[in-house]
Design a protein around this motif. Structure first.
Motif, PDB file in Angstrom:
ATOM      1  N   THR A   1      -2.053 -43.367   8.873  1.00 43.83           N
ATOM      2  CA  THR A   1      -0.598 -43.435   9.014  1.00 43.83           C
ATOM      3  C   THR A   1      -0.060 -42.157   9.629  1.00 43.83           C
ATOM      4  O   THR A   1       0.813 -42.192  10.513  1.00 43.83           O
ATOM      5  CB  THR A   1       0.063 -43.679   7.640  1.00 43.83           C
ATOM      6  N   TRP A   2      -0.568 -41.006   9.186  1.00 48.24           N
ATOM      7  CA  TRP A   2      -0.156 -39.722   9.787  1.00 48.24           C
ATOM      8  C   TRP A   2      -0.533 -39.683  11.263  1.00 48.24           C
ATOM      9  O   TRP A   2       0.248 -39.220  12.098  1.00 48.24           O
ATOM     10  CB  TRP A   2      -0.826 -38.568   9.052  1.00 48.24           C
ATOM     11  N   ARG A   3      -1.729 -40.152  11.574  1.00 49.95           N
ATOM     12  CA  ARG A   3      -2.157 -40.129  12.972  1.00 49.95           C
ATOM     13  C   ARG A   3      -1.215 -40.968  13.831  1.00 49.95           C
ATOM     14  O   ARG A   3      -0.840 -40.567  14.943  1.00 49.95           O
ATOM     15  CB  ARG A   3      -3.583 -40.660  13.107  1.00 49.95           C
ATOM     16  N   SER A   4      -0.820 -42.124  13.317  1.00 48.18           N
ATOM     17  CA  SER A   4       0.111 -42.973  14.052  1.00 48.18           C
ATOM     18  C   SER A   4       1.451 -42.273  14.258  1.00 48.18           C
ATOM     19  O   SER A   4       1.998 -42.271  15.367  1.00 48.18           O
ATOM     20  CB  SER A   4       0.316 -44.294  13.305  1.00 48.18           C
ATOM     21  N   LEU A   5       1.981 -41.640  13.209  1.00 48.15           N
ATOM     22  CA  LEU A   5       3.280 -40.975  13.305  1.00 48.15           C
ATOM     23  C   LEU A   5       3.243 -39.829  14.315  1.00 48.15           C
ATOM     24  O   LEU A   5       4.136 -39.703  15.166  1.00 48.15           O
ATOM     25  CB  LEU A   5       3.705 -40.464  11.931  1.00 48.15           C
ATOM     26  N   LEU A   6       2.226 -38.977  14.219  1.00 48.93           N
ATOM     27  CA  LEU A   6       2.145 -37.826  15.120  1.00 48.93           C
ATOM     28  C   LEU A   6       1.895 -38.256  16.563  1.00 48.93           C
ATOM     29  O   LEU A   6       2.487 -37.704  17.495  1.00 48.93           O
ATOM     30  CB  LEU A   6       1.034 -36.879  14.654  1.00 48.93           C
ATOM     31  N   THR A   7       1.009 -39.245  16.746  1.00 49.12           N
ATOM     32  CA  THR A   7       0.697 -39.673  18.106  1.00 49.12           C
ATOM     33  C   THR A   7       1.892 -40.347  18.764  1.00 49.12           C
ATOM     34  O   THR A   7       2.176 -40.105  19.946  1.00 49.12           O
ATOM     35  CB  THR A   7      -0.508 -40.636  18.100  1.00 49.12           C
ATOM     36  N   VAL A   8       2.604 -41.177  18.009  1.00 45.18           N
ATOM     37  CA  VAL A   8       3.802 -41.816  18.560  1.00 45.18           C
ATOM     38  C   VAL A   8       4.847 -40.758  18.919  1.00 45.18           C
ATOM     39  O   VAL A   8       5.519 -40.845  19.958  1.00 45.18           O
ATOM     40  CB  VAL A   8       4.377 -42.843  17.563  1.00 45.18           C
ATOM     41  N   ALA A   9       4.991 -39.732  18.071  1.00 44.99           N
ATOM     42  CA  ALA A   9       5.943 -38.656  18.367  1.00 44.99           C
ATOM     43  C   ALA A   9       5.538 -37.902  19.631  1.00 44.99           C
ATOM     44  O   ALA A   9       6.389 -37.564  20.468  1.00 44.99           O
ATOM     45  CB  ALA A   9       6.037 -37.704  17.178  1.00 44.99           C
TER      46      ALA A   9
ATOM     47  N   LEU B   1       7.171 -34.351  10.553  1.00 46.04           N
ATOM     48  CA  LEU B   1       6.891 -35.607  11.249  1.00 46.04           C
ATOM     49  C   LEU B   1       6.007 -36.519  10.404  1.00 46.04           C
ATOM     50  O   LEU B   1       6.147 -37.747  10.462  1.00 46.04           O
ATOM     51  CB  LEU B   1       6.196 -35.319  12.580  1.00 46.04           C
ATOM     52  N   MET B   2       5.115 -35.925   9.613  1.00 48.56           N
ATOM     53  CA  MET B   2       4.225 -36.714   8.771  1.00 48.56           C
ATOM     54  C   MET B   2       4.950 -37.278   7.549  1.00 48.56           C
ATOM     55  O   MET B   2       4.552 -38.318   7.013  1.00 48.56           O
ATOM     56  CB  MET B   2       3.029 -35.853   8.343  1.00 48.56           C
ATOM     57  N   PHE B   3       5.997 -36.578   7.110  1.00 47.23           N
ATOM     58  CA  PHE B   3       6.819 -37.039   5.992  1.00 47.23           C
ATOM     59  C   PHE B   3       8.269 -37.117   6.466  1.00 47.23           C
ATOM     60  O   PHE B   3       9.081 -36.241   6.150  1.00 47.23           O
ATOM     61  CB  PHE B   3       6.692 -36.095   4.796  1.00 47.23           C
ATOM     62  N   PRO B   4       8.621 -38.151   7.242  1.00 44.53           N
ATOM     63  CA  PRO B   4       9.946 -38.196   7.871  1.00 44.53           C
ATOM     64  C   PRO B   4      11.101 -38.352   6.889  1.00 44.53           C
ATOM     65  O   PRO B   4      12.205 -37.896   7.163  1.00 44.53           O
ATOM     66  CB  PRO B   4       9.849 -39.418   8.798  1.00 44.53           C
ATOM     67  N   ARG B   5      10.874 -38.993   5.746  1.00 49.15           N
ATOM     68  CA  ARG B   5      11.932 -39.211   4.749  1.00 49.15           C
ATOM     69  C   ARG B   5      11.341 -39.097   3.357  1.00 49.15           C
ATOM     70  O   ARG B   5      10.133 -39.211   3.160  1.00 49.15           O
ATOM     71  CB  ARG B   5      12.565 -40.598   4.920  1.00 49.15           C
ATOM     72  N   TRP B   6      12.239 -38.902   2.379  1.00 45.54           N
ATOM     73  CA  TRP B   6      11.781 -38.807   0.995  1.00 45.54           C
ATOM     74  C   TRP B   6      11.113 -40.099   0.547  1.00 45.54           C
ATOM     75  O   TRP B   6      10.159 -40.075  -0.234  1.00 45.54           O
ATOM     76  CB  TRP B   6      12.945 -38.470   0.062  1.00 45.54           C
TER      77      TRP B   6
ATOM     78  N   HIS C   1       7.552 -37.726  23.549  1.00 48.47           N
ATOM     79  CA  HIS C   1       7.829 -36.554  24.377  1.00 48.47           C
ATOM     80  C   HIS C   1       7.024 -36.601  25.678  1.00 48.47           C
ATOM     81  O   HIS C   1       7.539 -36.279  26.751  1.00 48.47           O
ATOM     82  CB  HIS C   1       7.491 -35.273  23.611  1.00 48.47           C
ATOM     83  N   TYR C   2       5.770 -37.010  25.583  1.00 49.76           N
ATOM     84  CA  TYR C   2       4.840 -36.961  26.717  1.00 49.76           C
ATOM     85  C   TYR C   2       5.281 -37.893  27.838  1.00 49.76           C
ATOM     86  O   TYR C   2       5.208 -37.547  29.021  1.00 49.76           O
ATOM     87  CB  TYR C   2       3.448 -37.340  26.214  1.00 49.76           C
ATOM     88  N   PHE C   3       5.740 -39.108  27.459  1.00 46.12           N
ATOM     89  CA  PHE C   3       6.126 -40.097  28.457  1.00 46.12           C
ATOM     90  C   PHE C   3       7.621 -40.096  28.743  1.00 46.12           C
ATOM     91  O   PHE C   3       8.128 -41.022  29.388  1.00 46.12           O
ATOM     92  CB  PHE C   3       5.686 -41.495  28.011  1.00 46.12           C
ATOM     93  N   CYS C   4       8.334 -39.085  28.270  1.00 45.45           N
ATOM     94  CA  CYS C   4       9.758 -38.965  28.556  1.00 45.45           C
ATOM     95  C   CYS C   4       9.940 -38.590  30.024  1.00 45.45           C
ATOM     96  O   CYS C   4       9.516 -37.503  30.460  1.00 45.45           O
ATOM     97  CB  CYS C   4      10.392 -37.915  27.651  1.00 45.45           C
TER      98      CYS C   4
ATOM     99  N   GLN D   1      -6.923 -34.676  25.279  1.00 42.15           N
ATOM    100  CA  GLN D   1      -7.778 -34.445  24.121  1.00 42.15           C
ATOM    101  C   GLN D   1      -6.944 -34.087  22.891  1.00 42.15           C
ATOM    102  O   GLN D   1      -7.236 -34.535  21.783  1.00 42.15           O
ATOM    103  CB  GLN D   1      -8.780 -33.322  24.399  1.00 42.15           C
ATOM    104  N   ARG D   2      -5.902 -33.315  23.082  1.00 40.47           N
ATOM    105  CA  ARG D   2      -5.056 -32.923  21.952  1.00 40.47           C
ATOM    106  C   ARG D   2      -4.390 -34.150  21.329  1.00 40.47           C
ATOM    107  O   ARG D   2      -4.248 -34.223  20.113  1.00 40.47           O
ATOM    108  CB  ARG D   2      -4.001 -31.918  22.410  1.00 40.47           C
ATOM    109  N   ILE D   3      -3.993 -35.098  22.182  1.00 41.08           N
ATOM    110  CA  ILE D   3      -3.321 -36.289  21.676  1.00 41.08           C
ATOM    111  C   ILE D   3      -4.311 -37.253  21.030  1.00 41.08           C
ATOM    112  O   ILE D   3      -4.039 -37.812  19.963  1.00 41.08           O
ATOM    113  CB  ILE D   3      -2.558 -36.989  22.815  1.00 41.08           C
ATOM    114  N   THR D   4      -5.465 -37.450  21.651  1.00 40.74           N
ATOM    115  CA  THR D   4      -6.387 -38.482  21.183  1.00 40.74           C
ATOM    116  C   THR D   4      -7.376 -37.988  20.120  1.00 40.74           C
ATOM    117  O   THR D   4      -7.772 -38.771  19.257  1.00 40.74           O
ATOM    118  CB  THR D   4      -7.194 -39.053  22.359  1.00 40.74           C
ATOM    119  N   GLN D   5      -7.752 -36.713  20.164  1.00 37.20           N
ATOM    120  CA  GLN D   5      -8.795 -36.228  19.258  1.00 37.20           C
ATOM    121  C   GLN D   5      -8.299 -35.192  18.263  1.00 37.20           C
ATOM    122  O   GLN D   5      -8.599 -35.277  17.068  1.00 37.20           O
ATOM    123  CB  GLN D   5      -9.959 -35.652  20.071  1.00 37.20           C
ATOM    124  N   ASP D   6      -7.528 -34.211  18.743  1.00 37.13           N
ATOM    125  CA  ASP D   6      -7.103 -33.137  17.842  1.00 37.13           C
ATOM    126  C   ASP D   6      -6.147 -33.645  16.771  1.00 37.13           C
ATOM    127  O   ASP D   6      -6.191 -33.183  15.623  1.00 37.13           O
ATOM    128  CB  ASP D   6      -6.445 -32.005  18.641  1.00 37.13           C
TER     129      ASP D   6
END
Length: 621
Positions: free
Chosen positions: A112-120, A32-37, A124-127, A146-151
């Motif tokens: 950037t990683w935080r944005s990618l992981l949190t959006v992912a 998820l942090m590296f979605p494409r080459w 799922h969370y709001f599905c 806490q896992r979404i916002t801090q971890d």
């Protein structure tokens, strides 16, 4: 809102270490942090690698400066001294620039990683209603907020700090192994390598328990934070009870649980830190031992004193820096353990969200599937109009447009419980037929709405929804952050709604909330307050009706939506629902709401139910 900690975990705590579970979870996060080459993070990481390699070139040349000073000072070479000094200053400035640039790129990667992981996670969370199942029904993980916002933040920050050393380590170690072998023979690099392997094995055993306690510390932090949030959200209710003493005790209990885990963590970090620091200093002594071998073997006797000093200085730098490359990896142990603990928490959340998304229904296998049908007469036999009997699907196509939903032999109860609230319920919600749901508290009235809405799965039977959606007003109205207009048009976005200011003002006048517009400063005035703190329970229910009238749905489910509203205004609200052709299904205790309904569905709380018409003469009496 956070969910209270202390929930059961899907994975035993013994697995929170460096094992195959961690590798699988981290690999998923890595993808998820590296979605494409050629993604932004991939290109930034490549740029970071090039910067780090260039920094190593600068560091190598800085390391040779002392040996050059030995030569120019030994030969009293003034021009050489000036040239060497200018070169040293330029190299130091270049190194400062490289370090700050590397730190900047690492920080950009982190956010950037935080944005990618949190959006992912949000995806799922709001599905559908996964967030409801996770916070209310399943509770498989503690403190998902806490896992979404801090971890996620801690994970990305830790990884951004260690990625550069991890990337360049193979290159720098390989280069300095060759340099050390040229200066001291293979005794130096071989001894350094063996020393590093030994230190790594020791640290592996010391790191695993640290990972486990980092995980537990984050959980207890979430529990402690939730308790304070609970007091903040319910401050007025608690104040009425003057509950400061008991809440202080309960909050301190959460704090003491956190402190207890932190003490365990720092004790295990003590052993790990001892191993790391011992490796650092023992490594520096090892460098001198490696250099001493060729010196005592008289390999440098043919050189002059100045040349021998310069060569010894160069070899010392090469050997010490080789050891530094290894010890840097050892020093990363502390940061890696923090990253691993947070990776477990975030990865576990992804797993639970995926499981909830795939789950089709609750497991009620513990109940007897041969439960006998209710002997009570179904709605089809007592409806106001005999022409509204249930028909076969093939014959009922035309009437579907006037039917919001149909319940056929629906049995329901609380999720993961053997309790039955209602058994074999049959009725349909048709246009123009208002239904009042009655019964004692806890008999399953609000639970029926949850089943109809799909928040709970029925144990048996089917809920068939027609082409017309049902608009729900829950017991406690929900208000999002944003303007007054955003509260009224919710759950639509501003760009999805039609500008109907006159209609909004009209409905605000009806419910007696026109003053709210002046108080805020307009429908679109930005507010930063919590609507729950600013509005009374009655005002919240009235504003919820403004939302209902704005959307003007054909069907609405009202769960005690007028319990905090006066009888006179209640009559106006139901009358307006009739004028707007909104068919309602209401849960209510007050007799004043009966006259606005045509049918009464009474639940006895023991599985029984009865549907009866509300007679006109009873209404008018």
């Amino acid at each position: 809102m956070s969910t209270q900690g202390g929930h059961a975990h899907t994975t035993s705590e013994s697995t929170y270490s460096f094992d195959i579970v961690f590798l699988k979870r981290f690999l998923r996060l890595f993808c998820l942090m590296f979605p494409r080459w050629l993604s932004v993070t991939s290109l930034l990481s490549l740029f970071l690698l090039l910067l780090s390699l260039l920094e190593q070139v600068i560091i190598y040349n800085i390391g040779l400066i002392p040996s050059k000073y030995y030569v120019v000072l030994g030969d009293k070479d003034v021009d050489g001294f000036r040239s060497n000094t200018v070169t040293a200053v330029l190299l130091i400035l270049a190194e400062a620039f490289m370090k700050s640039t590397i730190l900047y790129v690492s920080s950009v990667l982190y956010v950037t990683w935080r944005s990618l992981l949190t959006v992912a996670l949000h995806r799922h969370y709001f599905c559908d209603i996964i967030y409801y199942r996770l916070n209310v029904l399943d509770k498989a993980v503690d403190n998902p907020d806490q896992r979404i916002t801090q971890d996620v933040d801690k994970l990305c920050n830790s990884f951004s700090l260690i990625i550069a050393p991890l990337i360049i380590s193979p290159f720098t170690i390989g280069y300095y192994v060759k340099q050390a072998a040229d200066g001291t023979g293979y005794l130096g690099p071989v001894s350094v390598g063996l020393f590093f392997i030994l230190a790594t094995v020791i640290n592996k055993f010391l790191m695993s328990p640290v990972v486990r306690f980092v995980f537990q510390q984050d959980k207890k932090e979430g529990d402690f934070r939730f308790k304070h949030m609970q007091i903040r959200v319910n401050a007025e209710s608690a104040a009425f009870y003057r509950s400061g003493v008991i809440e202080e005790k309960k909050t301190n209990q959460k704090l003491h649980c956190l402190i207890k885990v932190q003490h365990k963590l720092i004790r295990r970090q003590y052993a790990l830190n001892f191993s790391i620091k011992a490796a650092d200093y023992l490594g520096s002594i090892l460098s001198y031992i490696a250099i001493a071998v060729p010196i005592f073997a008289e390999s440098y006797d043919s050189l002059s004193a100045a040349e021998r000093s310069a060569l010894i200085s160069k070899n010392a730098f090469v050997t010490i820096y080789l050891i530094s490359c290894f010890t840097k990896l050892i020093d990363l142990s502390s940061q890696v353990t923090n990253m691993a603990g947070n990776a477990h928490r975030v990865g576990e959340l992804f797993e639970v969200l995926g499981r909830l998304k795939d789950a089709q229904s609750e497991d009620y296998s513990f109940l007897d599937e041969t439960t006998p049908s209710s002997d009570l007469m179904p709605l089809s036999d007592i409806n106001l109009d005999s022409d509204r009997d249930f028909q076969d699907d093939s014959e009922n196509t035309a009437s579907q447009t006037n039917t919001a939903l149909r319940l056929q032999d629906v049995t329901y109860g609380p999720p993961k419980s053997a309790q039955i609230l209602c058994r074999n319920l049959n009725f349909q919600l048709e246009s123009g037929i208002n239904i009042l749901v009655t019964g004692d508290s806890g008999c399953g009235k609000s639970s029926l709405f949850r089943v109809i809405n799909g928040l709970w799965s029925s144990i048996t039977g089917h809920v068939t929804k027609g082409s017309k959606a049902v608009f729900y007003l829950p017991q406690r109205p929900y208000f999002t952050d944003g303007t007054l207009r955003e509260q009224i048009i919710y759950p639509l976005r501003t760009d999805e709604s039609v500008q109907c200011d006159d209609k909004m003002y009209q409905y605000l006048d009806v419910v007696g909330l026109r003053c709210l517009v002046d108080r805020i400063g307009g429908l679109d005035a930005a507010v930063d307050w919590n609507w729950y703190d600013e509005l009374s329970p009655g005002e919240m229910q009235r504003l919820a009706f403004v939302r209902l009238f704005y959307h003007q749905p054909p069907f609405a489910a009202l769960d005690e939506s007028t319990s905090q509203i006066g009888v006179d205004l209640e009559e106006q609200l139901y009358q307006l629902c009739s004028e707007l052709n909104i068919t309602v299904m209401s849960v209510g205790h007050r007799d004043s709401v009966r006259k606005f309904h045509d049918m009464e569905l009474h639940l006895d709380g023991r599985g029984g139910w009865i549907m009866t018409p509300i007679k006109n003469d009873a209404i008018n009496s």
